[in-house]
Scaffold this motif. Sequence first.
Motif, PDB file in Angstrom:
ATOM      1  N   VAL A 190       0.869  -1.184   0.000  1.00 22.78           N
ATOM      2  CA  VAL A 190       0.000   0.000   0.000  1.00 22.78           C
ATOM      3  C   VAL A 190       0.896   1.222   0.000  1.00 22.78           C
ATOM      4  O   VAL A 190       1.786   1.336   0.840  1.00 22.78           O
ATOM      5  CB  VAL A 190      -0.902   0.040   1.257  1.00 22.78           C
ATOM      6  N   SER A 192       1.234   5.706  -1.292  1.00 19.73           N
ATOM      7  CA  SER A 192       0.468   6.946  -1.222  1.00 19.73           C
ATOM      8  C   SER A 192      -0.115   7.344  -2.569  1.00 19.73           C
ATOM      9  O   SER A 192      -0.883   8.274  -2.665  1.00 19.73           O
ATOM     10  CB  SER A 192       1.332   8.073  -0.672  1.00 19.73           C
ATOM     11  N   LYS A 200       3.608   2.534   2.329  1.00 24.98           N
ATOM     12  CA  LYS A 200       3.134   2.785   3.688  1.00 24.98           C
ATOM     13  C   LYS A 200       3.299   1.493   4.487  1.00 24.98           C
ATOM     14  O   LYS A 200       3.618   1.516   5.659  1.00 24.98           O
ATOM     15  CB  LYS A 200       1.668   3.201   3.671  1.00 24.98           C
ATOM     16  N   GLU A 245      -9.592 -15.239   3.159  1.00 27.12           N
ATOM     17  CA  GLU A 245      -9.567 -13.900   3.754  1.00 27.12           C
ATOM     18  C   GLU A 245      -9.887 -13.974   5.242  1.00 27.12           C
ATOM     19  O   GLU A 245      -9.313 -13.257   6.049  1.00 27.12           O
ATOM     20  CB  GLU A 245     -10.570 -13.002   3.037  1.00 27.12           C
ATOM     21  N   ASP A 249      -8.244 -12.442   9.140  1.00 28.03           N
ATOM     22  CA  ASP A 249      -8.883 -11.818  10.299  1.00 28.03           C
ATOM     23  C   ASP A 249      -8.639 -12.642  11.557  1.00 28.03           C
ATOM     24  O   ASP A 249      -8.427 -12.095  12.629  1.00 28.03           O
ATOM     25  CB  ASP A 249     -10.387 -11.676  10.045  1.00 28.03           C
ATOM     26  N   ARG A 266       4.332   9.544   5.842  1.00 25.42           N
ATOM     27  CA  ARG A 266       3.595   8.779   4.840  1.00 25.42           C
ATOM     28  C   ARG A 266       2.280   8.216   5.354  1.00 25.42           C
ATOM     29  O   ARG A 266       1.366   7.982   4.586  1.00 25.42           O
ATOM     30  CB  ARG A 266       4.457   7.627   4.311  1.00 25.42           C
ATOM     31  N   SER A 267       2.214   7.936   6.650  1.00 23.95           N
ATOM     32  CA  SER A 267       0.980   7.351   7.164  1.00 23.95           C
ATOM     33  C   SER A 267       0.998   7.376   8.692  1.00 23.95           C
ATOM     34  O   SER A 267       1.877   7.980   9.302  1.00 23.95           O
ATOM     35  CB  SER A 267       0.807   5.919   6.651  1.00 23.95           C
ATOM     36  N   THR A 268       0.011   6.682   9.255  1.00 22.36           N
ATOM     37  CA  THR A 268      -0.077   6.610  10.717  1.00 22.36           C
ATOM     38  C   THR A 268       0.105   5.160  11.161  1.00 22.36           C
ATOM     39  O   THR A 268      -0.111   4.229  10.383  1.00 22.36           O
ATOM     40  CB  THR A 268      -1.463   7.070  11.202  1.00 22.36           C
ATOM     41  N   TYR A 271      -3.213   3.236  10.884  1.00 19.50           N
ATOM     42  CA  TYR A 271      -3.566   2.829   9.527  1.00 19.50           C
ATOM     43  C   TYR A 271      -2.687   1.679   9.074  1.00 19.50           C
ATOM     44  O   TYR A 271      -3.140   0.742   8.414  1.00 19.50           O
ATOM     45  CB  TYR A 271      -3.414   4.018   8.580  1.00 19.50           C
ATOM     46  N   PHE A 274      -3.891  -1.563  10.466  1.00 16.81           N
ATOM     47  CA  PHE A 274      -5.071  -2.009   9.764  1.00 16.81           C
ATOM     48  C   PHE A 274      -4.708  -2.524   8.362  1.00 16.81           C
ATOM     49  O   PHE A 274      -5.147  -3.585   7.927  1.00 16.81           O
ATOM     50  CB  PHE A 274      -6.055  -0.844   9.687  1.00 16.81           C
ATOM     51  N   VAL A 277      -3.200  -6.055   8.038  1.00 17.20           N
ATOM     52  CA  VAL A 277      -4.174  -7.161   7.983  1.00 17.20           C
ATOM     53  C   VAL A 277      -4.775  -7.232   6.583  1.00 17.20           C
ATOM     54  O   VAL A 277      -4.937  -8.311   6.009  1.00 17.20           O
ATOM     55  CB  VAL A 277      -5.281  -6.962   9.048  1.00 17.20           C
ATOM     56  N   GLY A 278      -5.069  -6.066   6.019  1.00  9.62           N
ATOM     57  CA  GLY A 278      -5.629  -6.033   4.668  1.00  9.62           C
ATOM     58  C   GLY A 278      -4.711  -6.693   3.656  1.00  9.62           C
ATOM     59  O   GLY A 278      -5.167  -7.411   2.762  1.00  9.62           O
ATOM     60  N   ARG A 281      -4.972 -10.383   3.952  1.00 12.34           N
ATOM     61  CA  ARG A 281      -6.213 -10.855   3.306  1.00 12.34           C
ATOM     62  C   ARG A 281      -6.015 -10.991   1.813  1.00 12.34           C
ATOM     63  O   ARG A 281      -6.409 -11.991   1.207  1.00 12.34           O
ATOM     64  CB  ARG A 281      -7.353  -9.855   3.565  1.00 12.34           C
ATOM     65  N   ARG A 282      -5.420  -9.959   1.206  1.00  9.99           N
ATOM     66  CA  ARG A 282      -5.189 -10.020  -0.249  1.00  9.99           C
ATOM     67  C   ARG A 282      -4.315 -11.212  -0.600  1.00  9.99           C
ATOM     68  O   ARG A 282      -4.593 -11.934  -1.551  1.00  9.99           O
ATOM     69  CB  ARG A 282      -4.476  -8.757  -0.725  1.00  9.99           C
ATOM     70  N   ARG A 285      -6.175 -14.454  -0.161  1.00 12.67           N
ATOM     71  CA  ARG A 285      -7.191 -14.624  -1.208  1.00 12.67           C
ATOM     72  C   ARG A 285      -6.547 -15.064  -2.510  1.00 12.67           C
ATOM     73  O   ARG A 285      -7.017 -15.974  -3.183  1.00 12.67           O
ATOM     74  CB  ARG A 285      -7.966 -13.330  -1.417  1.00 12.67           C
TER      75      ARG A 285
ATOM     76  N   ARG B 782     -12.117  -0.964   2.647  1.00 16.28           N
ATOM     77  CA  ARG B 782     -11.173  -1.457   3.659  1.00 16.28           C
ATOM     78  C   ARG B 782      -9.954  -0.562   3.784  1.00 16.28           C
ATOM     79  O   ARG B 782      -9.541  -0.230   4.878  1.00 16.28           O
ATOM     80  CB  ARG B 782     -10.744  -2.886   3.353  1.00 16.28           C
ATOM     81  N   GLU B 903      -6.213   7.277   5.268  1.00 19.68           N
ATOM     82  CA  GLU B 903      -6.222   7.090   6.722  1.00 19.68           C
ATOM     83  C   GLU B 903      -7.515   7.649   7.325  1.00 19.68           C
ATOM     84  O   GLU B 903      -8.106   7.047   8.215  1.00 19.68           O
ATOM     85  CB  GLU B 903      -5.004   7.796   7.343  1.00 19.68           C
ATOM     86  N   GLY B 923      -9.194  -6.845   0.822  1.00 19.80           N
ATOM     87  CA  GLY B 923      -8.238  -6.204   1.717  1.00 19.80           C
ATOM     88  C   GLY B 923      -7.499  -5.078   1.069  1.00 19.80           C
ATOM     89  O   GLY B 923      -7.655  -4.792  -0.077  1.00 19.80           O
TER      90      GLY B 923
END
Lengths: 296, 923
Positions: A190, A192, A200, A245, A249, A266-268, A271, A274, A277-278, A281-282, A285, B782, B903, B923
């Motif tokens: 992920v 920006s 990120k 997926e 979780d 760039r991020s927190t 985030y 979170f 985990v996403g 999942r990807r 999957r 998500r 975010e 995700g």
Amino acid sequence: MARSLAEIRFYTPKTLEEALAIRAAERSDAMPMAGGTDVMVWRRAAPDEGPAAYLSLWGLRELKQITKRQSCIEIGATATFAQLARSPLLRENFPALVEAARHVGAAQIQNRATIGGNVVNGSPAGDSLPVLAVAPAMVVLTSKGRGTRRVPFGAFYTGYRQTVLEDDELLVSFELPLPPPGTWSGFEKVGSRRAQTISKVMAALQARLDGDTLHGVALAYGSVAPTVIRLPRTEALLEGCSPSERLADDVSGTLNQEIAPIDDLRSTAAYRRFAAVGLLRRLLRRCAAAQGRAAA
Amino acid sequence: MPEAPVEITMTINGVPRTIRTPPDRRLLDLLRDDLGLTGTKEGCGCGECGACTVLVDGALVNACLLLAAQADGASITTVEGLGTPESPSVVQAAFVAETASQCGYSTPGMVVAVTKLLEDHPEASRDEARRHLSGNLCRCTGYRQILNAVERARSGHVTFPAGADGVGRSAWRVDALDKVTGRTRYAADLPWPEGLLHGVTVRSTEVHARLVEVRTGRALAMPGVVRVLTSKDIPGETHFGNATPDQPVLVVDHIRFYGEAIAVVLAESLEAARDGAAAVEVVTEPLPPVTSPEAALADGAPLLHPDGNLAVHHRLSRGDARAAMARADVVVERTYRTPAQEHVCLEPEVAVAYPDGAGGVTVKAPSQNVFFDRHHIARALGLSKNRVRMIQTPTGAAFGGREDVYAHTHAALGAVLTGRPTRIVWTREESQVATTKRHPAVMQYKAGLSSNGKILAMEIRVLADTGAYQSWAPNIGRKMLVHATGPYDVENVSTDIRMAYTNNGISGAFRGFGATQVLFAAECFADELATAAGLSPVAFRRLNHLAIGRTTATGQKITGSCGLAECMDRAVAEAERMASLRPPPPPGTVRGRGLSTIYYGIGYGNAIPDIGSAIVELLPEGMFQVRCGAVEYGQGLLTVFTQIAAEVLGVGRGHIRVMTGDSAETPDSGSTVASRQTYVSGEAVRRAAERLRTELLEFAAQHWQRRLDRLTFTSDGLAAGGDILCSLEAFHRICVEKGVRTRRQARFKASSTRLDLETGQGNAYWPYAFAAHVAGVEVDTRTGNVRVISIVAAHDVGKAINPAMVEGQIAGGAAQGLGFALFENHRFDNGVPLTRNLDTYRIPGFTDMPDVVPILVEEPEPTGPFGAKGVGEPVLVALPPAIANAVAAATGKRFRELPILPEDVRRALCGRPGNAGSATEEG
């Protein structure tokens, strides 16, 4: 006081032997560089703090090869990401590395940035690092005086941007053990923006699919800790499970205990937790989809 | 010990060369400074923008990240190696034919990348092309016309017709061939004159401090350093400013922001100047920083300027807002916030100054107004204006970022004080920290509605951060004041605009000039009001919109041209049509569409003399020359003037020459800002051309004894019916012999009245442009990631003199608007800027931009040339609220602060279990 650029020494050895001799003589005074995509940016950002000399490894053909050995794929340290992205050997054996290579900047960067540079730079946001962690790669280091040693990738970093590389050594190659049949690997990131972006958070997963269950699970994350990290407890939970997926979780609690992201430009941290985990999942999957295809 | 140069061998554009160069020289510097191949540009120096893209052994490479010594033995191709203006490559020709260059600064690198793309992937789809080209950024075009050029070039055969030059035709840009071949010389590309000095600026590394002393001794003792300029060296006024002279040319005693210029080191080489700059010792006493406008206005805040920290306070009142609010059936209150945005002109600040040998100076630099620049330079130098000549160089975009003068004055000082030509080229980092930004603003909106949804009253309070200096703050605040209600007829309005000094850099002019912020708020608010009134966004707007005969918040009646309703209807219809054709959203995503409608005052407004002036002359060589002090910076002014003159005079573009932006040779036509030049100077050009044509043809009728209505100019000469009476050269000769003047000047003045200081009432601007945008977004529920999948942009431009260039403005403005909506944010930590290059300050790239669908609405403006108004700024202004409204439509969540980051979206959505897509989320 600024060090005048005109005072900087610049070495362009033609052979590895020559390069190792310079490295042994200059030690930390000479910074090894390959494509320059990081070094040139540092030089610009802090011309006063740069090294007194640069040691260009770009011209060393012997460090550019991607070769299949008996039990591993050997990747030369100055193989570029464009080379990795095109490599049939890697596409067949380490597709995750091909995916990661395609995520490194844009074409202009992929044509110059090297896997060795990415690793020695040591930024936890280096795109190739999670894949090398799950392979798991052996890092081959050589020096003039002490010859060659092999360091498991997991032992290469000792802290944020700290490595075991000695100041007379060069990183010359990576050895990625040939994965057993049925192995699946993938990389996710992920950033920006949609292309040419620093991560990120990113993740790589490698596992053998036996029927519909995961075995020999290796899971690594970048940009969530001072170094790229493997997640042994999460891996143990995934072991023997069927990829889905929902599985991501189910293990997310443990996953979040194993990572330690921070807030930055760039991020927190929240985030990143979170998104971590996403990404799993990807990956799960995609792994399940691949397993479905293999079964069909 | 300096390393001896190494000898390297390279084949450059097919020619083998052996070059001796210092081993640490960047390929970019070797190409540009040593070999004169200045087509390859430097935009960021850190591999982000791709302006320096060249081919090294057939691979795309950023020449800024490559040491020349590392390219020993390589074959290099630069833009110059691909084609010439006389014989362009297919890709270059396609860029010309598709209007794919604007300012042209990113164009050479882009042309190289597209050439390589078509070699490797000739069948690439538009989306694949986006991915392949993602290493090249462009700030002007929005990428749409570049992708059109990719498709055009793929056909392998490109022509661009020589005709089609008149008004209303998409004539190819007159500057395009030079831009696509790397021939255009921007200021940093100018040849280095004998004796050139290089200037490097010493900047504050403190946010707020008293400057005690600048010690220059060590720097002056260094080899190659010739002089160090400080405020003590300024012979004239030490302070300058657009609205008020509150900003030091070089800090005198009070440092007010991080990166402020303290001294300039002049040396024989850039390297020596850099070393010298590092050796200048700056002695300071720190002061407590003021880092928000709220803190600036609090009791006991440190004073940044003697008159206090409130830089601007404007008020407007129409009707009785308080009483009307009390009568309202529904009252809604909301607060919106927007961040600092940087222009990111891909050409950083640069100036080259040449002493004239008699104490005066000529400055060549990018500019938005050579006469303002001349004024500021002359004032600092203590010279009369006629001793300073300012010549605009081809300008790598502006967007309002070149309305303030920095390097120009420093270079001019250097040239006058040393008697040697002086060149100052800023880095991207300097540009990022030391130039103006869009004012960050907090906007509190309150409205009272009747039960049927009519807006009865609005109360608006804005607090904006003007940073260390005013720049254009009073004028920007006034533009906020006028536009704050949005394009609505509201009988009772109370608006209060305050702008405070802080230590957060400097805020100033940026495309939209204050209207961008308040129209973001107003158009998000309009959707929220529609919801409160139980109306659709379209119905709510239709009920309240301005129209012919309706009245703005300043009490100005709209007359003449108002295409607002047509813009909205056509944009909404097209967006609906497009959405109906789109396959359903992927699992885990939700989609929404958002509307915004805006009005936008063209020109300076407020009775500020808003004058266009142009000279049209028949030259001895049989060409017509247009001279006007306005400037081209990518928007297409040279082409617009060419088309207007060609249309009036009846000749082809080959017989029109346009000269602009030279304080000694062109008439002052005001700033190229405020979307005003097509309207104001375009009309001056039209009038001057019309007068010249009429008077010369009257003379010809008499001379040849022909009926006046039979006579015309053509590219072949003076014609009577089908007969050519003589060539234009011969006609010029005859005019001279007969004592007939071949030159006419004309002026045009836009009308506005001064706003009342207490009530803000008056005819604020004229004319108004209108627009409606519909944005479609896809939100990953998500990750919170927002992807803009469609933009329909309808603009009432009065008349499109060149439709392709208007479409280019629309797509490019949309890209800047998208960046403002979704990721651009120049951030500070306690006054220290954090986003100092394009690796941390992200601007939209190829993959971020959908294909903008432009719709041109032409409600002719009676006072404009051929009915034209302006378009340069509304194109950006309309998009951010449309995106925010689309995100709200998709997610059910309202984001009132820009940028809307994943975010924030994620945080808002995770509070809503069972939100759309939960069963099939990805995700």
